[in-house]
Design a protein around this motif. Structure first.
Motif, mmCIF file in Angstrom:
data_model
loop_
_atom_site.group_PDB
_atom_site.id
_atom_site.type_symbol
_atom_site.label_atom_id
_atom_site.label_comp_id
_atom_site.label_asym_id
_atom_site.label_seq_id
_atom_site.Cartn_x
_atom_site.Cartn_y
_atom_site.Cartn_z
ATOM 1 N N LYS A 1 0.881 -0.918 0.266
ATOM 2 C CA LYS A 1 0.420 0.743 -0.099
ATOM 3 C C LYS A 1 0.668 1.247 -0.472
ATOM 4 O O LYS A 1 1.833 1.370 0.599
ATOM 5 C CB LYS A 1 -0.634 0.078 1.225
ATOM 6 C CG LYS A 1 -1.798 -0.812 0.965
ATOM 7 C CD LYS A 1 -3.068 -0.615 2.854
ATOM 8 C CE LYS A 1 -3.451 -1.922 2.205
ATOM 9 N NZ LYS A 1 -4.937 -1.634 1.877
ATOM 10 N N GLN A 2 0.269 2.239 -1.119
ATOM 11 C CA GLN A 2 1.214 3.033 -0.421
ATOM 12 C C GLN A 2 0.013 4.567 0.451
ATOM 13 O O GLN A 2 -1.277 4.855 -0.675
ATOM 14 C CB GLN A 2 1.642 4.339 -2.031
ATOM 15 C CG GLN A 2 2.687 5.327 -1.187
ATOM 16 C CD GLN A 2 3.210 6.004 -3.259
ATOM 17 O OE1 GLN A 2 4.108 4.499 -3.347
ATOM 18 N NE2 GLN A 2 3.479 6.747 -3.363
ATOM 19 N N VAL A 3 0.348 5.006 1.633
ATOM 20 C CA VAL A 3 -0.487 6.087 1.989
ATOM 21 C C VAL A 3 -0.508 7.098 2.287
ATOM 22 O O VAL A 3 0.598 7.506 2.735
ATOM 23 C CB VAL A 3 -0.434 5.117 3.841
ATOM 24 C CG1 VAL A 3 -1.378 6.261 4.581
ATOM 25 C CG2 VAL A 3 -1.098 3.641 3.186
ATOM 26 N N GLY B 1 0.915 5.653 9.099
ATOM 27 C CA GLY B 1 0.839 5.614 8.305
ATOM 28 C C GLY B 1 1.361 3.874 8.188
ATOM 29 O O GLY B 1 -0.419 2.939 7.577
ATOM 30 N N HIS C 1 -2.148 2.256 10.403
ATOM 31 C CA HIS C 1 -3.360 2.142 9.440
ATOM 32 C C HIS C 1 -4.060 1.674 8.261
ATOM 33 O O HIS C 1 -4.647 1.085 7.931
ATOM 34 C CB HIS C 1 -3.092 4.436 8.302
ATOM 35 C CG HIS C 1 -4.099 4.135 7.118
ATOM 36 N ND1 HIS C 1 -5.733 4.538 7.535
ATOM 37 C CD2 HIS C 1 -4.003 3.580 5.872
ATOM 38 C CE1 HIS C 1 -5.574 4.714 6.230
ATOM 39 N NE2 HIS C 1 -5.142 4.280 5.950
ATOM 40 N N ALA C 2 -2.379 0.900 7.668
ATOM 41 C CA ALA C 2 -2.458 0.008 6.242
ATOM 42 C C ALA C 2 -2.668 -1.516 7.355
ATOM 43 O O ALA C 2 -3.303 -2.204 6.477
ATOM 44 C CB ALA C 2 -1.416 -0.268 5.679
ATOM 45 N N ALA D 1 -6.441 -1.912 7.853
ATOM 46 C CA ALA D 1 -6.985 -1.432 6.570
ATOM 47 C C ALA D 1 -6.926 -3.006 6.093
ATOM 48 O O ALA D 1 -7.820 -3.502 5.311
ATOM 49 C CB ALA D 1 -6.857 -0.708 6.125
ATOM 50 N N SER E 1 -5.026 9.468 7.728
ATOM 51 C CA SER E 1 -4.410 8.949 6.015
ATOM 52 C C SER E 1 -5.341 8.290 5.556
ATOM 53 O O SER E 1 -6.085 7.949 6.228
ATOM 54 C CB SER E 1 -3.567 8.024 6.639
ATOM 55 O OG SER E 1 -2.422 8.073 7.696
ATOM 56 N N THR F 1 -5.529 5.686 1.783
ATOM 57 C CA THR F 1 -4.831 4.998 1.106
ATOM 58 C C THR F 1 -4.479 5.174 -0.115
ATOM 59 O O THR F 1 -5.815 5.337 -0.365
ATOM 60 C CB THR F 1 -5.052 3.044 1.147
ATOM 61 O OG1 THR F 1 -4.913 3.206 2.454
ATOM 62 C CG2 THR F 1 -4.700 2.029 0.106
ATOM 63 N N CYS F 2 -4.065 5.162 -1.336
ATOM 64 C CA CYS F 2 -3.932 6.210 -2.460
ATOM 65 C C CYS F 2 -3.504 4.823 -3.832
ATOM 66 O O CYS F 2 -3.855 5.506 -4.388
ATOM 67 C CB CYS F 2 -2.691 7.307 -2.698
ATOM 68 S SG CYS F 2 -3.056 8.242 -1.266
ATOM 69 N N GLN G 1 -3.066 0.415 -3.705
ATOM 70 C CA GLN G 1 -2.804 -0.895 -2.947
ATOM 71 C C GLN G 1 -2.455 -1.621 -3.676
ATOM 72 O O GLN G 1 -3.489 -1.808 -5.523
ATOM 73 C CB GLN G 1 -4.297 -0.854 -2.144
ATOM 74 C CG GLN G 1 -5.184 -0.314 -3.406
ATOM 75 C CD GLN G 1 -6.365 -0.875 -1.807
ATOM 76 O OE1 GLN G 1 -6.185 -1.514 -0.649
ATOM 77 N NE2 GLN G 1 -7.669 -0.614 -2.232
#
Length: 307
Positions: free
Chosen positions: A7-9, A81, A84-85, A88, A297, A299-300, A302
Motif C-alpha cells: 500500500k502507498q498511504v 501510516g 493505518h495499512a 486496513a 491517513s 490509502t492512495c 494498493q
C-alpha cells in the motif's frame, strides 16, 4: 522474489496527495537488510516500511523503517501510516482501543482518535534534549540564511531520531526560508524549524486546562486555517531536502515547547505548504503528561509488489 501485499498511504491528511506519502510492504518476512534498503531507494519516498511478526509478546506487529539513505529506529508518519495499512488489511489489535507497534526504538502505543475516521495518534517516545553547541548553531543559521536574533530558542531533540529544533520569531519567517541544502548536508544534522502562527490566541491558551483548551479551540479545530504552529523539516543528511509532514519532529517539538510553556497542551501544527502539501498534525498532552501525535491517513495505492 515473490509477490507481497503493498500500500502507498498519504499521512497527516484527509485529502489524497496533500500529506506525506509512505510505502508499506505488508509482509516483510525473509527480506534482508540490503533488499529493504534497495526498495526504499527505489521508491524514493522519505520513508518506506516493512511489516513483520513481532518478537515482543506485547506488540501487535513489528515495523522496520527505511529512508533512501538508511534505517531509522523510529519515525512518526511511518508509525501512523503503517498502523493505518495494518488495520486496513483486516488485522485486530490484541488490546481493545490500543495498538502496540514494535520498532527499533522499542514499543510505541497507538490509539484511534475522535470518530471512526478521525485518524490515529501515537504516544511520543521519551525525549532527550540538550542545548546545541554555538558553533553548530551558527553554521545551521548560516545555511538557513538566518540572523541570530531571529532564533528565539534552539534544542537538540532525540526521541529515537535526532533533530536540531529551532523556534523562530513567527510563522512567516519559517515559510520564507530558502535553505542551502548542500550546507545542511555537510553539517550532517536534520533541522526542524517552527514558528507560532497566532501568538495572541496561543498566549490565551497557555496555562488553561486541557478541558478549557478543547472548548476554546473546538470550533477552530474544524477549520483548515486553525494551526497554531508552522513547521518545516530539512533532512538533507538522509537524502530528503524537505520532508512534507514529519511526525517524529512534531512530537519532539511538542514535548519541548509545551514543557517550556511556549505552546498550549493542545494545538495543531501545519507543515508542507512550501512544497505543495497541506499537512495537519494534532497534538495533545494528556493529564498524565503523555504527548500524543495524531492525524488522518488515506490509502492512495494498493496492490502487490515483487520483492
Amino acid at each position: 522474489m515473490r509477490s507481497r501485499d503493498f500500500k502507498q498511504v498519504d499521512v497527516f491528511t484527509d485529502a489524497p496527495y496533500l500529506g506525506n506519502p509512505l510505502a508499506v510492504v505488508l509482509d516483510g518476512g525473509d527480506l534482508d537488510d540490503e533488499a529493504m534498503q534497495r526498495f526504499a531507494r527505489w521508491t524514493n519516498l522519505s520513508e518506506t516500511t516493512f511489516l513483520l511478526p513481532p518478537t515482543d509478546p506485547a506488540a501487535d506487529y513489528r515495523v522496520r523503517i527505511f529512508t533512501p539513505g538508511g534505517e531509522l529506529a523510529f519515525a512518526g508518519h511511518p508509525t501512523l501510516g503503517s498502523c493505518h495499512a495494518w488495520l486496513a488489511a483486516g488485522h485486530t489489535p490484541r488490546q481493545r482501543g490500543e495498538i502496540v507497534q514494535q520498532c527499533q526504538a522499542g514499543l510505541v502505543r497507538i490509539r484511534k482518535i475522535g470518530s471512526p475516521d478521525g485518524g490515529l495518534a501515537f504516544a511520543a517516545p521519551p525525549l532527550r534534549r540538550a542545548s546545541p553547541s554555538p558553533t553548530v548553531l551558527a553554521k545551521v543559521a548560516a545555511a538557513l540564511q538566518l540572523k541570530s536574533h531571529q532564533i528565539l530558542a534552539a534544542q537538540t531533540l532525540d526521541n529515537g531520531t535526532v533533530w536540531l529544533g529551532l523556534l523562530l520569531a513567527d510563522a512567516d519567517l519559517v515559510l520564507a526560508l530558502s535553505p542551502d541544502h548542500r550546507q545542511l548536508r555537510e553539517i550532517g544534522l536534520k533541522v526542524g524549524v517552527a514558528g507560532i502562527t497566532s501568538a495572541q490566541d496561543t498566549a490565551l491558551l497557555i496555562g488553561r486546562s486541557n478541558r478549557e483548551a478543547r472548548a476554546f479551540t473546538g470550533a477552530a479545530s474544524r477549520a483548515r486555517a486553525e494551526a497554531q504552529l508552522e513547521v518545516r523539516g530539512f533532512a538533507a543528511p538522509i537524502g530528503v531536502d524537505e520532508d512534507p509532514v514529519t511526525g517524529s519532529l512534531n512530537a519532539s517539538l511538542a514535548q519541548w515547547l509545551i514543557a517550556d510553556d511556549r505552546l498550549p497542551e493542545r494545538y495543531v501544527a501545519a507543515q508542507g505548504q512550501c512544497i505543495g502539501r497541506d499537512g495537519r498534525v494534532h497534538i495533545e498532552r494528556d493529564d498524565d503528561g503523555q504527548v500524543w501525535v495524531g492525524g488522518r491517513s488515506v490509502t492512495c495505492i494498493q496492490g502487490s509488489v515483487t520483492l
